[in-house]
Design a protein around this motif. Structure first.
Motif, PDB file in Angstrom:
ATOM      1  N   ILE A  23      24.696  14.850-102.818  1.00 17.16           N
ATOM      2  CA  ILE A  23      25.977  15.569-101.768  1.00 17.16           C
ATOM      3  C   ILE A  23      24.466  16.224-100.529  1.00 17.16           C
ATOM      4  O   ILE A  23      24.790  16.366 -99.292  1.00 17.16           O
ATOM      5  CB  ILE A  23      26.595  16.555-102.218  1.00 17.16           C
ATOM      6  N   TYR A  24      23.287  16.626-101.242  1.00 17.26           N
ATOM      7  CA  TYR A  24      22.181  17.299-100.524  1.00 17.26           C
ATOM      8  C   TYR A  24      21.582  16.179 -99.629  1.00 17.26           C
ATOM      9  O   TYR A  24      21.328  16.777 -97.702  1.00 17.26           O
ATOM     10  CB  TYR A  24      21.478  17.844-101.283  1.00 17.26           C
ATOM     11  N   PHE A  25      21.615  14.997 -99.962  1.00 15.43           N
ATOM     12  CA  PHE A  25      20.862  14.258 -98.852  1.00 15.43           C
ATOM     13  C   PHE A  25      21.864  13.168 -97.819  1.00 15.43           C
ATOM     14  O   PHE A  25      20.640  13.137 -96.466  1.00 15.43           O
ATOM     15  CB  PHE A  25      19.734  13.383 -99.131  1.00 15.43           C
ATOM     16  N   THR A  26      23.043  13.444 -98.647  1.00 16.26           N
ATOM     17  CA  THR A  26      23.455  13.052 -97.648  1.00 16.26           C
ATOM     18  C   THR A  26      23.977  13.898 -96.385  1.00 16.26           C
ATOM     19  O   THR A  26      23.921  13.644 -95.293  1.00 16.26           O
ATOM     20  CB  THR A  26      24.929  12.115 -97.991  1.00 16.26           C
ATOM     21  N   CYS A  27      24.240  15.401 -96.269  1.00 18.99           N
ATOM     22  CA  CYS A  27      24.299  16.063 -95.007  1.00 18.99           C
ATOM     23  C   CYS A  27      22.988  16.392 -94.643  1.00 18.99           C
ATOM     24  O   CYS A  27      22.627  16.118 -93.363  1.00 18.99           O
ATOM     25  CB  CYS A  27      24.825  17.812 -96.149  1.00 18.99           C
ATOM     26  N   ALA A  28      21.724  16.299 -95.496  1.00 19.91           N
ATOM     27  CA  ALA A  28      21.092  16.890 -94.826  1.00 19.91           C
ATOM     28  C   ALA A  28      20.657  15.938 -93.144  1.00 19.91           C
ATOM     29  O   ALA A  28      19.645  16.110 -92.765  1.00 19.91           O
ATOM     30  CB  ALA A  28      19.434  16.889 -95.210  1.00 19.91           C
ATOM     31  N   PHE A  29      20.748  14.866 -94.280  1.00 19.18           N
ATOM     32  CA  PHE A  29      19.951  13.466 -93.096  1.00 19.18           C
ATOM     33  C   PHE A  29      20.749  13.578 -91.636  1.00 19.18           C
ATOM     34  O   PHE A  29      20.490  12.587 -90.368  1.00 19.18           O
ATOM     35  CB  PHE A  29      20.238  11.904 -93.892  1.00 19.18           C
ATOM     36  N   GLN A  30      21.981  13.941 -91.542  1.00 19.59           N
ATOM     37  CA  GLN A  30      22.395  13.772 -90.569  1.00 19.59           C
ATOM     38  C   GLN A  30      22.644  15.593 -89.479  1.00 19.59           C
ATOM     39  O   GLN A  30      22.269  15.301 -88.453  1.00 19.59           O
ATOM     40  CB  GLN A  30      24.361  14.495 -91.061  1.00 19.59           C
ATOM     41  N   ASN A  31      21.666  16.156 -90.454  1.00 13.84           N
ATOM     42  CA  ASN A  31      20.988  17.118 -89.758  1.00 13.84           C
ATOM     43  C   ASN A  31      19.754  16.570 -88.685  1.00 13.84           C
ATOM     44  O   ASN A  31      19.650  17.384 -87.639  1.00 13.84           O
ATOM     45  CB  ASN A  31      19.937  18.532 -90.904  1.00 13.84           C
ATOM     46  N   ILE A  32      19.684  15.169 -89.052  1.00 14.95           N
ATOM     47  CA  ILE A  32      18.170  14.116 -88.270  1.00 14.95           C
ATOM     48  C   ILE A  32      19.085  14.464 -86.599  1.00 14.95           C
ATOM     49  O   ILE A  32      18.468  14.795 -85.757  1.00 14.95           O
ATOM     50  CB  ILE A  32      18.184  13.493 -88.680  1.00 14.95           C
ATOM     51  N   SER A  33      20.906  14.415 -87.012  1.00 19.27           N
ATOM     52  CA  SER A  33      21.090  14.366 -85.180  1.00 19.27           C
ATOM     53  C   SER A  33      21.118  14.806 -84.364  1.00 19.27           C
ATOM     54  O   SER A  33      21.445  15.198 -83.542  1.00 19.27           O
ATOM     55  CB  SER A  33      22.988  14.032 -85.862  1.00 19.27           C
ATOM     56  N   CYS A  34      21.381  16.269 -85.326  1.00 23.27           N
ATOM     57  CA  CYS A  34      21.385  17.698 -84.704  1.00 23.27           C
ATOM     58  C   CYS A  34      20.369  18.485 -83.751  1.00 23.27           C
ATOM     59  O   CYS A  34      20.008  18.404 -82.668  1.00 23.27           O
ATOM     60  CB  CYS A  34      21.967  19.101 -85.941  1.00 23.27           C
ATOM     61  N   GLY A  35      18.952  17.787 -84.484  1.00 23.59           N
ATOM     62  CA  GLY A  35      17.526  17.926 -84.353  1.00 23.59           C
ATOM     63  C   GLY A  35      17.539  17.298 -82.721  1.00 23.59           C
ATOM     64  O   GLY A  35      16.746  17.515 -81.917  1.00 23.59           O
TER      65      GLY A  35
END
Length: 551
Positions: A23-35
């Motif tokens: 769950i963590y790395f799936t969601c965190a990966f999408q944080n790249i798009s925000c940056g």
């Protein structure tokens, strides 16, 4: 139900088992798009050297004492950013003097000459502009001629995006407490992909701005809610590291922008490539559940139990019955209703004098952190040297900053690290103003120290805010803080424009706010080792413990 009881679930099933890791790395990966989307405009809005286009076909071009045949080749002769002009001889025999925002027709002359004291007729640049495409083949500035009297259109691109971020933080922070974290994560992720792609295909400036505005709203919504989502899925033994390191992926997004900008010099291709980073998350989203915290707060105990059972299966642990563990009667009509039936809104962040004071200080820290964060990032491309390397380093320095936060928080506490980081940022801003611009490496090093410090603040304030407020208002607390911080991000581009009045105006503004925020942070309670609060009484106990410690 108290949060401390729910923490027992993580003691039984694992604080960061295989299920939480997925769950963590799936969601965190999408944080790249925000940056990516937050800083993509740094290179899309590059303002290249330009000059008015002459009204007819050019036969010969004269710049200084050099004669060339193609007007596009004149940029290779420029050696500075000073005001310049180009003289061209057209095929119809007219001689025109071209400047960046004006053009003049020389009367009664048919030969090229640098020295001309005759009559010049002034004309606006109605035929467009010739741009220097040695660095960027195309930007939104060159696409829609956002120069001269239209330059302010280009300057509005980043502030307008940040205004959308402000609205998104408020809207989706509220919605996630009403419809759940999972639904918000799905809708915002799909929105990021759709609006990101759409922005690349817009045919006019206003449509582009609308697509970017909607992109900002959904990106902000994801960024606010994902933090709460991962925080509620991991146990407190790993919560500090897990929640803070989410921001490392945002920093990776900044680095991706720098690398993509270096290799892709056409703005719409650049936008398409950056938007494609969202695709993996959309395909993996189906496996993400709603958080047990939110389900229990809504009285949906059977669904919460199903999530716990799935977690136990993935983590290869024995499941536990929430009804027994939390002393709940799931068949009781009372417990089949949400435990908090009343609605909550922003006014609840001022529940009493103590909570209200806490909220105002937290909002000031959010504002300062965001203003400093984007001031350092956006100004990095103007520090000299290689602008792509500068932005890359500004993103890279955040990663050790978040590691520093994690190590320091568990030993010195949240409040001490936050105070130290804010005061360090203030000092670095002061040093920046003292270093002559010719010492590029020292200027860049000082900027990186400032970004390290403000990055620590930005990474810590999410977790700290989540720990200062109870479950039913937690997302709104983070959402409102993010909303206030976006006022700082809206002001950041304008503060950079104020450097035309005084070079160090952005650093002065950030430095003063960081100093004041650092001092006021000492009035906040420490949350190290405390379980997440689920009621106002638990949240206010933090202040009581602070008073006892001060004695």
């Amino acid at each position: 139900m108290e949060s401390g009881h729910l923490e027992i679930v993580f003691d039984r099933l694992g604080h960061f088992g295989r299920y939480q890791i997925f769950i963590y790395f799936t969601c965190a990966f999408q944080n790249i798009s925000c940056g990516i989307h937050y800083l993509a405009s740094v290179f899309m809005t590059v303002l290249p050297k330009h000059t008015c286009r002459p009204p007819g076909k050019v036969r010969q071009v004269l710049f200084q004492n050099t004669s060339i045949w193609r007007l596009e080749d004149v940029w290779t002769l420029f050696t500075s950013q000073e005001e310049y002009h180009v003289v061209v001889l057209q095929e119809d025999g007219e001689v025109w003097e071209l400047k960046s925002c004006h053009r003049y027709r020389w009367e009664n002359v048919s030969l090229l000459n640098n020295e001309y004291n005759g009559i010049k007729s002034s004309f606006p640049c109605l035929d467009g502009y010739i741009y220097d495409n040695s660095k960027w083949y195309s930007t939104v500035v060159t696409q829609w001629d956002l120069v001269c009297n239209r330059e302010w259109f280009a300057r509005l691109i980043q502030p307008t995006f940040m205004f959308g971020v402000l609205l998104g933080a408020l809207i989706f922070g509220y919605l996630s407490d009403r419809v759940g974290r999972r639904m918000v994560l799905l809708s915002t992720s799909i929105g990021m992909y759709v609006f990101g792609i759409a922005a690349a295909f817009m045919l006019d400036y206003y449509s582009f701005m609308l697509a970017r505005f909607l992109l900002a709203i959904v990106s902000s919504g994801y960024l606010v809610v994902v933090f709460v989502y991962v925080t509620e899925f991991v146990g407190r033994k790993i919560r500090t590291w897990a929640s803070v390191q989410v921001h490392s992926f945002f920093a990776l997004g900044t680095m991706v922008v720098a690398v993509t900008g270096y290799f892709v010099r056409t703005w719409w291709s650049y936008q398409l490539i950056l938007s494609s980073v969202t695709i993996p998350f959309v395909f993996c989203f189906w496996a993400l559940p709603e958080t047990p915290f939110w389900l229990l707060s809504e009285g949906r105990h059977e669904e919460a139990q199903a999530v716990v059972d799935t977690m136990a299966k993935w983590n290869r642990a024995s499941t536990c019955k929430l009804s027994e563990l939390l002393s709940l009667d799931v068949y009781s009509p009372v417990h089949n209703k949400p435990s908090e039936v009343q609605g909550y809104n922003l006014s609840d962040l001022f529940y009493n004098w103590s909570i209200g004071t806490r909220t105002l200080i937290v909002w000031l820290i959010w504002f300062t952190g965001c203003l400093g964060f984007y001031s350092f990032s956006l100004s990095s491309v103007n520090l000299g040297g290689n602008e792509y390397l500068n932005l890359f380093l500004m993103g890279a320095v955040e990663i050790p900053a978040y590691i520093f936060v994690c190590l320091g928080m568990d030993t010195l506490g949240r409040r001490a690290i936050l105070t130290f980081s804010l005061l360090s940022c203030a000092v670095s801003c002061g040093l920046f103003m003292l270093i002559p611009r010719i010492f590029y490496h020292w200027v860049m090093l000082t900027s990186m120290v400032g970004k390290f410090a403000i990055g620590s603040v930005f990474g810590l304030i999410y977790l700290y805010t989540a720990e200062l407020y109870p479950t039913m208002i937690r997302t709104q607390a983070i959402g409102s803080g993010s909303m206030v911080s976006r006022a700082g991000s809206i002001i950041a581009p304008f503060s950079l424009y104020l450097s035309g009045i005084w070079t160090f105006m952005p650093q002065l503004l950030v430095g003063i706010l960081a100093l004041v925020s650092g001092i006021l942070t000492l009035k906040l309670p420490e949350t190290l080792g405390q379980p997440l609060a689920t009621t106002w009484e638990e949240a206010m106990k933090l202040d009581a413990e602070k008073k006892q410690q001060s004695r």
